[in-house]
Scaffold this active site. Structure first.
Site, PDB file in Angstrom:
ATOM      1  N   LYS A  23       0.862  -1.289  -0.028  1.00 41.62           N
ATOM      2  CA  LYS A  23      -0.033  -0.047   0.130  1.00 41.62           C
ATOM      3  C   LYS A  23       0.807   1.116  -0.079  1.00 41.62           C
ATOM      4  CE  LYS A  23      -2.048   2.125   3.581  1.00 41.62           C
ATOM      5  NZ  LYS A  23      -2.835   2.568   4.892  1.00 41.62           N
ATOM      6  N   CYS A  91     -19.611   5.737   3.150  1.00 39.03           N
ATOM      7  CA  CYS A  91     -19.785   4.306   3.548  1.00 39.03           C
ATOM      8  C   CYS A  91     -18.990   3.904   4.596  1.00 39.03           C
ATOM      9  CB  CYS A  91     -19.649   3.704   1.897  1.00 39.03           C
ATOM     10  SG  CYS A  91     -20.197   2.178   2.083  1.00 39.03           S
ATOM     11  N   CYS A  98     -26.254   5.794   4.490  1.00 35.09           N
ATOM     12  CA  CYS A  98     -26.931   5.422   3.204  1.00 35.09           C
ATOM     13  C   CYS A  98     -27.953   6.439   2.953  1.00 35.09           C
ATOM     14  CB  CYS A  98     -27.696   4.154   3.459  1.00 35.09           C
ATOM     15  SG  CYS A  98     -26.765   2.672   3.721  1.00 35.09           S
ATOM     16  N   CYS A 101     -26.133   8.822   0.557  1.00 37.73           N
ATOM     17  CA  CYS A 101     -25.223   8.351  -0.330  1.00 37.73           C
ATOM     18  C   CYS A 101     -25.616   8.558  -1.810  1.00 37.73           C
ATOM     19  CB  CYS A 101     -25.013   6.775  -0.308  1.00 37.73           C
ATOM     20  SG  CYS A 101     -23.984   5.891  -1.337  1.00 37.73           S
ATOM     21  N   CYS A 107     -27.145   1.122  -5.310  1.00 33.20           N
ATOM     22  CA  CYS A 107     -26.382   0.042  -4.445  1.00 33.20           C
ATOM     23  C   CYS A 107     -26.887  -1.097  -4.396  1.00 33.20           C
ATOM     24  CB  CYS A 107     -26.378   0.656  -2.984  1.00 33.20           C
ATOM     25  SG  CYS A 107     -25.438  -0.248  -1.767  1.00 33.20           S
TER      26      CYS A 107
END
Length: 159
Positions: A23, A91, A98, A101, A107
């Site tokens: 990463k 999220c 939600c 979102c 979704c």
């Protein structure tokens, strides 16, 4: 710097150093050399694609391979930025927002998030009423830093 610039220009050379994983190696090559060596996968980049059921993986290495196969190489530098921003602001792991979102209507994640959220809101409101407290809740803040629609919305539609 004790290390020559050329020595740290490839991901293979970077991850040889103790404490440096893929990463950080991918982020280093992206920021330091403006090079796309791969997608930097952290907890958000692992959790969100799996939550949205783009694919099912068990390790960050598998997730990186899947993301790299889905996105074009010139988009790899943006994948981490967009998904991390989306995961930190909307999220979220424990309490996804939600209701604010931007892809809620698309979704395909577990619908249990919405059901659980609504159930908790109802039980919390009733307990506040019993205690005689105010029922005013602050509106969740929308973020302008995450342009999720621009980068990832076409992917959600095609999957």
């Amino acid at each position: 710097s004790p290390y020559p610039k050329s020595e740290l220009s490839s991901i293979e050379d970077i991850v040889k150093y103790r404490g440096i994983g893929y990463k950080i190696g991918h982020l280093y090559t992206q920021l330091g050399f403006n090079s796309s060596s791969g997608v930097a996968v952290d907890t958000h980049c692992f959790r969100i694609p799996n939550r949205l059921k783009w694919f099912k993986t068990k390790t960050a290495k598998d997730t990186r391979a899947k993301l790299e196969s889905i996105f074009a190489q010139d988009e790899w530098t943006q994948v981490n930025i967009v998904i991390v921003g989306f995961g930190q602001t909307i999220c979220k792991a424990k309490k996804p927002l939600c209701d604010v979102c931007p892809i809620n209507h698309l979704c395909i994640a577990d619908e249990n998030f919405m059901k659980k959220t609504e159930k908790k809101k109802r039980s919390r409101k009733s307990s506040l009423v019993r205690r005689g407290r105010s029922l005013l809740y602050p509106e969740p803040r929308r973020t302008s830093a995450v342009d999720f629609n621009l980068h990832l919305n076409p992917l959600v539609i095609t999957l």
